[in-house]
Design a protein around this motif. Structure first.
Motif, PDB file in Angstrom:
ATOM      1  N   TRP A 116       0.660  22.515  60.341  1.00 44.49           N
ATOM      2  CA  TRP A 116       0.720  21.056  60.439  1.00 44.49           C
ATOM      3  C   TRP A 116       1.638  20.460  59.376  1.00 44.49           C
ATOM      4  O   TRP A 116       1.747  20.961  58.254  1.00 44.49           O
ATOM      5  CB  TRP A 116      -0.673  20.465  60.244  1.00 44.49           C
ATOM      6  N   GLU A 117       2.248  19.348  59.737  1.00 40.69           N
ATOM      7  CA  GLU A 117       3.008  18.563  58.774  1.00 40.69           C
ATOM      8  C   GLU A 117       2.614  17.096  58.860  1.00 40.69           C
ATOM      9  O   GLU A 117       3.391  16.201  58.544  1.00 40.69           O
ATOM     10  CB  GLU A 117       4.518  18.724  59.020  1.00 40.69           C
ATOM     11  N   THR A 118       1.389  16.853  59.288  1.00 40.47           N
ATOM     12  CA  THR A 118       0.872  15.494  59.434  1.00 40.47           C
ATOM     13  C   THR A 118      -0.053  15.165  58.264  1.00 40.47           C
ATOM     14  O   THR A 118      -0.254  15.978  57.351  1.00 40.47           O
ATOM     15  CB  THR A 118       0.111  15.367  60.765  1.00 40.47           C
ATOM     16  N   ALA A 119      -0.635  13.966  58.316  1.00 39.24           N
ATOM     17  CA  ALA A 119      -1.561  13.569  57.255  1.00 39.24           C
ATOM     18  C   ALA A 119      -2.810  14.441  57.239  1.00 39.24           C
ATOM     19  O   ALA A 119      -3.435  14.634  56.179  1.00 39.24           O
ATOM     20  CB  ALA A 119      -1.952  12.101  57.444  1.00 39.24           C
ATOM     21  N   ALA A 120      -3.186  14.996  58.389  1.00 39.64           N
ATOM     22  CA  ALA A 120      -4.357  15.867  58.432  1.00 39.64           C
ATOM     23  C   ALA A 120      -4.157  17.161  57.653  1.00 39.64           C
ATOM     24  O   ALA A 120      -5.129  17.842  57.302  1.00 39.64           O
ATOM     25  CB  ALA A 120      -4.705  16.189  59.883  1.00 39.64           C
ATOM     26  N   ARG A 174      -1.976  27.036  62.937  1.00 41.97           N
ATOM     27  CA  ARG A 174      -1.525  25.666  62.644  1.00 41.97           C
ATOM     28  C   ARG A 174      -2.228  25.094  61.418  1.00 41.97           C
ATOM     29  O   ARG A 174      -1.752  24.110  60.834  1.00 41.97           O
ATOM     30  CB  ARG A 174      -1.772  24.762  63.852  1.00 41.97           C
ATOM     31  N   ARG A 175      -3.367  25.673  61.011  1.00 44.45           N
ATOM     32  CA  ARG A 175      -4.118  25.153  59.864  1.00 44.45           C
ATOM     33  C   ARG A 175      -3.722  25.810  58.536  1.00 44.45           C
ATOM     34  O   ARG A 175      -4.255  25.429  57.494  1.00 44.45           O
ATOM     35  CB  ARG A 175      -5.612  25.383  60.077  1.00 44.45           C
ATOM     36  N   CYS A 176      -2.838  26.787  58.569  1.00 44.19           N
ATOM     37  CA  CYS A 176      -2.413  27.450  57.320  1.00 44.19           C
ATOM     38  C   CYS A 176      -1.335  26.599  56.650  1.00 44.19           C
ATOM     39  O   CYS A 176      -0.141  26.927  56.682  1.00 44.19           O
ATOM     40  CB  CYS A 176      -1.910  28.860  57.609  1.00 44.19           C
ATOM     41  N   VAL A 177      -1.759  25.531  56.040  1.00 43.18           N
ATOM     42  CA  VAL A 177      -0.844  24.528  55.513  1.00 43.18           C
ATOM     43  C   VAL A 177      -0.612  24.746  54.026  1.00 43.18           C
ATOM     44  O   VAL A 177      -1.371  25.451  53.335  1.00 43.18           O
ATOM     45  CB  VAL A 177      -1.416  23.110  55.750  1.00 43.18           C
ATOM     46  N   GLY A 178       0.461  24.125  53.529  1.00 47.42           N
ATOM     47  CA  GLY A 178       0.738  24.118  52.095  1.00 47.42           C
ATOM     48  C   GLY A 178       0.860  25.515  51.508  1.00 47.42           C
ATOM     49  O   GLY A 178       1.543  26.390  52.062  1.00 47.42           O
ATOM     50  N   GLN A 203      -6.888  19.413  55.451  1.00 43.53           N
ATOM     51  CA  GLN A 203      -7.097  20.837  55.677  1.00 43.53           C
ATOM     52  C   GLN A 203      -6.861  21.635  54.403  1.00 43.53           C
ATOM     53  O   GLN A 203      -7.581  22.588  54.108  1.00 43.53           O
ATOM     54  CB  GLN A 203      -6.165  21.332  56.783  1.00 43.53           C
ATOM     55  N   GLU A 204      -5.867  21.260  53.634  1.00 39.42           N
ATOM     56  CA  GLU A 204      -5.604  21.959  52.375  1.00 39.42           C
ATOM     57  C   GLU A 204      -6.765  21.789  51.401  1.00 39.42           C
ATOM     58  O   GLU A 204      -7.147  22.735  50.694  1.00 39.42           O
ATOM     59  CB  GLU A 204      -4.301  21.443  51.759  1.00 39.42           C
ATOM     60  N   SER A 205      -7.337  20.585  51.340  1.00 43.61           N
ATOM     61  CA  SER A 205      -8.499  20.371  50.473  1.00 43.61           C
ATOM     62  C   SER A 205      -9.678  21.236  50.919  1.00 43.61           C
ATOM     63  O   SER A 205     -10.407  21.810  50.088  1.00 43.61           O
ATOM     64  CB  SER A 205      -8.897  18.892  50.499  1.00 43.61           C
ATOM     65  N   ALA A 206      -9.881  21.353  52.235  1.00 47.09           N
ATOM     66  CA  ALA A 206     -10.959  22.206  52.735  1.00 47.09           C
ATOM     67  C   ALA A 206     -10.708  23.664  52.392  1.00 47.09           C
ATOM     68  O   ALA A 206     -11.636  24.409  52.019  1.00 47.09           O
ATOM     69  CB  ALA A 206     -11.101  22.031  54.245  1.00 47.09           C
TER      70      ALA A 206
END
Length: 471
Positions: free
Chosen positions: A155-159, A282-286, A163-166
């Protein structure tokens, strides 16, 4: 992509194919070209036919602010490396094409009349005889590589911040448990149970929406349709909470857990599993981009097992891009490129699943038997304790009664005192004699002793006299 060509009896045909994502760093091109060429040629040799020639395709869409011609020029060194690597194995590259933004260029044809500098436009999709035949046969029109990647990139959205905090919060609690040998098995069980619950949630949502075969997944081949893919992915994202995604992403970093999750590869499990692995990728952000190697590899494996080699290769290439040293992705990617049958891997995973189920059944039976034995032992112990108390109480009285029965009783009148001898000659012992045969003298009787006392005195005197006689 490299495609092997065979020419037997004057009839040319395509052979094996090998595909790999183009690395972003040009320093890796030489090793990639060598690896890709060796995989195709050696794979063809194992199948019994060395290719007579090879065709190379370099496909990449322009970046922002880049033209298709600039892409062609930027990839020219990679095309030369592929031609050199194939020549080292005595297999010539008869054509190398660059395809970008709907146009193609040849790296081998020097004629401007045949191959203009601006490239040759490709035919519009669906206008060829082959496209018409495919449509008549019921084959789906697949999307571009960019559309495939859009379903797997983070993802590259505000969500993404939520997700990164979680992921940060769950990693603090879960990683120490994964590293601990005692709690590692428990974490694996929890991760797989959660994944199975989410898969059922996806399947139920599909049934409620009336979509056959899952979210954009054909129930037969696993092929992904372009239409509705975005809305299906958005629906899956809504069904998966941030904490659940973080728990699954971190739990799949354990190799054993990941291998057990790979068993959801066919039948009714394949569609929901593929949707779950896409959603997790898609949730493997940052900073958690490397964690995408596990869900991407699982997505590639399920796609390949379901017959979708195009998405399988793209997902596996993205997994290697996230973690170049991820061995599971490298093995699957090589096997897929060499045209191997995924059934051999499916058989191994099926056997592993059956063996583990059998071991769990045996362990459960042994546990039940042990519990029954413990309960029986406890019941026996209770009976022994209850019986032992009464036995201990009765044993002394039994022994006393036995001793009383064994005690000699008087032969005289029952009116006398128990244990005393009755008066008269019948109860009088005959005095012992001395050594010379004369009777021993009677000892004086103590007052109050009675006849019994005298008898004991005479017994003592007799013994004394006998000892004197022996001396």
């Amino acid at each position: 992509m490299l495609a092997a060509l065979h020419d037997r009896d004057g009839r040319g045909r395509f052979g094996g194919r090998a595909r790999l994502g183009i690395p972003g760093n040009a320093d890796d091109w030489a090793s990639v070209a060598r690896q890709l060429t060796e995989g195709l040629v050696k794979g063809s040799e194992r199948r019994g036919a060395l290719p007579e020639s090879i065709v190379a395709f370099l496909c990449q869409d322009p970046k922002d602010g880049e033209s298709a011609r600039e892409v062609m020029e930027r990839l020219r060194p990679l095309a030369q490396l592929l031609r050199t690597a194939c020549g080292a194995l005595d297999v010539p590259v008869i054509e190398a094409l660059c395809i970008s933004d709907g146009r193609f260029w040849s790296y081998c044809c020097p004629s401007a009349q045949c191959c203009p500098s601006d490239g040759t436009p490709m035919g519009l999709p669906g206008t060829s005889v082959l496209a018409a035949a495919a449509t008549y046969a019921g084959l789906q029109i697949r999307g571009s590589l960019r559309e495939f990647r859009a379903r797997l990139i983070p993802w590259e959205t505000a969500a993404a911040l939520e997700q990164e905090s979680a992921l940060n919060a769950v990693s603090m609690a879960l990683i120490p448990r994964i590293l601990d040998d005692e709690s590692r098995t428990v974490v694996a069980t929890e991760t797989l149970d959660l994944a199975h619950r989410v898969m059922r949630r996806f399947a139920d949502s599909t049934s409620a929406a009336g979509v056959p075969g899952g979210s954009g997944v054909s129930p037969v081949s696993g092929a992904t349709s372009v239409s509705g893919a975005l809305s299906a992915d958005l629906r899956d994202d809504e069904l998966l909470c941030h904490d659940e995604a973080a728990t699954l992403i971190l739990g799949l970093q354990d190799r054993t857990t990941r291998d057990r999750a790979a068993e959801w590869m066919e039948g009714a499990e394949a569609g929901p599993a593929l949707r779950l692995w896409r959603a997790l990728a898609r949730r493997c952000v940052g900073p958690y981009g490397e964690h995408a190697a596990a869900p991407l590899t699982l997505a590639g494996w399920v796609a390949w097992s379901s017959g979708d080699e195009l998405e399988a290769r793209e997902a596996l290439a993205m997994a290697l891009g996230a973690d170049p040293g991820y061995l599971f992705a490298r093995l699957l990617h090589q096997a897929c490129n060499e045209g191997l049958d995924p059934e051999s891997i499916r058989r191994c995973l099926r056997k592993e699943r059956v063996d583990r189920a059998g071991a769990e059944t045996i362990a459960s039976s042994a546990s039940s038997a042990s519990s029954a034995s413990s309960a029986s032992s406890a019941s026996s112990a209770s009976s022994v304790d209850a019986g032992g108390a009464s036995g201990a109480a009765s044993t002394p009285s039994t022994r006393v009664a036995s001793r009383r029965r064994r005690k000699p009783r008087s032969t005289g009148s029952a009116e006398g005192r128990p244990g005393s001898r009755p008066s008269g000659t019948a109860g009088t012992r005959r005095p012992r004699s001395t050594a010379d045969g004369s009777p021993a003298p009677e000892a004086p009787t103590r007052a109050g002793d009675g006849t019994g006392g005298g008898t004991r005195s005479r017994r003592g005197a007799g013994r004394h006299g006998t000892k004197q006689g022996e001396t």
